[in-house]
Every structure is written in C-alpha cells, then in structure tokens.
Write an enzyme that holds these catalytic residues in place. Structure first.
Site, PDB file in Angstrom:
ATOM      1  N   ASN A  15       0.751  -1.538  -0.415  1.00  7.92           N
ATOM      2  CA  ASN A  15      -0.413   0.079  -0.122  1.00  7.92           C
ATOM      3  C   ASN A  15       1.243   1.398  -0.571  1.00  7.92           C
ATOM      4  O   ASN A  15       0.799   2.045  -0.883  1.00  7.92           O
ATOM      5  CB  ASN A  15      -0.992  -0.103   1.461  1.00  7.92           C
ATOM      6  CG  ASN A  15      -2.065  -0.545   0.751  1.00  7.92           C
ATOM      7  OD1 ASN A  15      -3.251   0.160  -0.188  1.00  7.92           O
ATOM      8  ND2 ASN A  15      -2.845  -1.660   1.718  1.00  7.92           N
ATOM      9  N   ASN A 103      -5.601   5.778   8.865  1.00 10.08           N
ATOM     10  CA  ASN A 103      -5.678   4.157   8.772  1.00 10.08           C
ATOM     11  C   ASN A 103      -6.940   3.921   7.212  1.00 10.08           C
ATOM     12  O   ASN A 103      -7.806   4.271   7.416  1.00 10.08           O
ATOM     13  CB  ASN A 103      -6.148   4.097  10.577  1.00 10.08           C
ATOM     14  CG  ASN A 103      -5.507   2.438  10.144  1.00 10.08           C
ATOM     15  OD1 ASN A 103      -4.243   2.301   9.794  1.00 10.08           O
ATOM     16  ND2 ASN A 103      -6.373   1.972  10.797  1.00 10.08           N
ATOM     17  N   HIS A 105      -8.667  -0.137   7.771  1.00 12.30           N
ATOM     18  CA  HIS A 105      -8.671  -1.284   7.631  1.00 12.30           C
ATOM     19  C   HIS A 105      -9.554  -2.254   6.631  1.00 12.30           C
ATOM     20  O   HIS A 105     -10.816  -1.246   6.296  1.00 12.30           O
ATOM     21  CB  HIS A 105      -9.048  -1.337   8.897  1.00 12.30           C
ATOM     22  CG  HIS A 105      -9.788  -3.019   9.471  1.00 12.30           C
ATOM     23  ND1 HIS A 105      -8.692  -2.968  10.230  1.00 12.30           N
ATOM     24  CD2 HIS A 105     -10.744  -2.965   9.822  1.00 12.30           C
ATOM     25  CE1 HIS A 105      -9.359  -3.837  11.388  1.00 12.30           C
ATOM     26  NE2 HIS A 105     -10.653  -4.177  10.735  1.00 12.30           N
ATOM     27  N   GLU A 175      -8.335  -1.469  -1.857  1.00 11.35           N
ATOM     28  CA  GLU A 175      -7.318  -0.292  -0.710  1.00 11.35           C
ATOM     29  C   GLU A 175      -6.706   0.522  -2.122  1.00 11.35           C
ATOM     30  O   GLU A 175      -6.304   1.748  -2.000  1.00 11.35           O
ATOM     31  CB  GLU A 175      -6.460  -1.585   0.147  1.00 11.35           C
ATOM     32  CG  GLU A 175      -7.355  -1.722   1.103  1.00 11.35           C
ATOM     33  CD  GLU A 175      -6.270  -2.778   2.114  1.00 11.35           C
ATOM     34  OE1 GLU A 175      -6.381  -3.242   3.006  1.00 11.35           O
ATOM     35  OE2 GLU A 175      -5.054  -3.275   1.076  1.00 11.35           O
TER      36      GLU A 175
END
Length: 190
Positions: A15, A103, A105, A175
């Site tokens: 990522n 963040n 998740h 993501e």
C-alpha cells in the site's frame, strides 16, 4: 502548495508503494517519509528503492513518540497515512496531527476491528462468520484501534466459495484503488 505525507507501515509495504507512486504521477502531494516499527519490514526496501527517506524506530521510541515527532517536524509533514501499521500511535503524535492522520482497515468497521485484527486475521474472521460482504474502511486515527471517525467505506461481496487469498485479493484491489484517491481528496478539498 504541495503537501508532505509520511507513511507509517509495519509490513511489506504494498500500500505504501502504491501511494508513493500515485502521488509521484499526480504531483498533488509528496510522500517524503516512511517510518516503521519493525527493523526487517520490507517497506524499508520499497522506500529506499523509490528514493523516499525512511527509518525504523524501536518500540521504546514508539511508546514515547518524541523522536518520531521530531523527524516528522524535520520533514515538514502535513499529513500522516497508516498503511498496515500495527503499533499504537502515541498520543503526542495524534495530538500534533488532529484530523490529519488516517488509517485503512480491511473490513467494514466496526465489524472485525480492534487490537490484533489485521490482514489475514480479518479475512479469516469474515469468512468464518459467514459474512455476505466485506470491504475497506478508511478512517481518522484516534487513541483506540480502529475507532476513529469513518471517512469512507467501500464494499465487495464475500462469495460462498471464497478462500482467504481470494477475499484478500479483492480487498487489496479496493485498497489500491481508493486509498490514494481519498488521501488526495482530504489534502485538496474542493
């Protein structure tokens, strides 16, 4: 004026690399620092290969936060992105970046979140629970694991025959597609 981003990561850094490359192409921000809490995290190799400053900090540094906060200031960091970061962010860093630390998740929070719920553990729990959908949650970071205000959620189906790897691949695709775009939107509100 371009914003400076720091990425906190604990693992392989896929990522992180995706975000670095995205902003290099766009030019709307610069990932200029990658920090980790794991000395052998592959994210360090990825950062070095992409010529991004990077550093490892020991557990004691992450507990106090002072050395990390100093490095963030040295690099004039405007925004912090957690990308597979598995340690708790110290309060002094959280307070230095209010609504400027996010963040991601790999589930639809509040389901399957909290301390110890990351990566394959999440996907395994989703499959074992018989969920019909999963996805990603991008949220602000606060003092508690995975409890910050939700910025966005993107869903995907969980198919009856899904293996852990198949679900993980579907989540990773979300993501990679959405995290950089959301970061950009937060840095450059319309």
């Amino acid at each position: 004026m371009s914003k400076n981003i720091a990425i906190f990561a604990s693992g392989s850094g896929t990522n992180a690399e995706n975000i670095i490359r995205y902003f290099r192409e766009k030019g709307s921000a610069c990932v200029c620092l990658v920090l980790t809490n794991r000395q052998n995290a592959f994210v360090l190799e990825r950062a070095r290969g992409l010529e991004v400053s990077c550093a490892y900090f020991a557990k004691s540094d992450w507990e106090s936060g002072e050395a990390i906060l100093s490095m963030l200031r040295e690099h004039n960091i405007d925004f912090v992105v957690l990308a597979g970061f598995l340690a708790r962010v110290p309060d002094n860093i959280l307070h230095a970046y209010p609504n400027k630390m996010i963040n991601i998740h790999p589930s639809l929070l509040p389901k399957f979140g909290g301390k110890g719920m990351y990566g394959d553990r999440v996907h395994e729990a989703v499959i074992e629970a018989g969920e019909k959908e999963s996805g990603i949650t991008i949220h602000y970071t606060n003092e508690r694991y995975d409890e910050g205000a939700v910025i966005c959620q993107v869903k995907c189906p969980v198919l009856p025959e899904d293996t852990l790897d198949e679900l993980a691949q579907r989540i990773h695709a979300l993501e990679y597609e959405y995290y950089p775009k959301i970061i950009e939107e937060l840095l450059n509100p319309v």
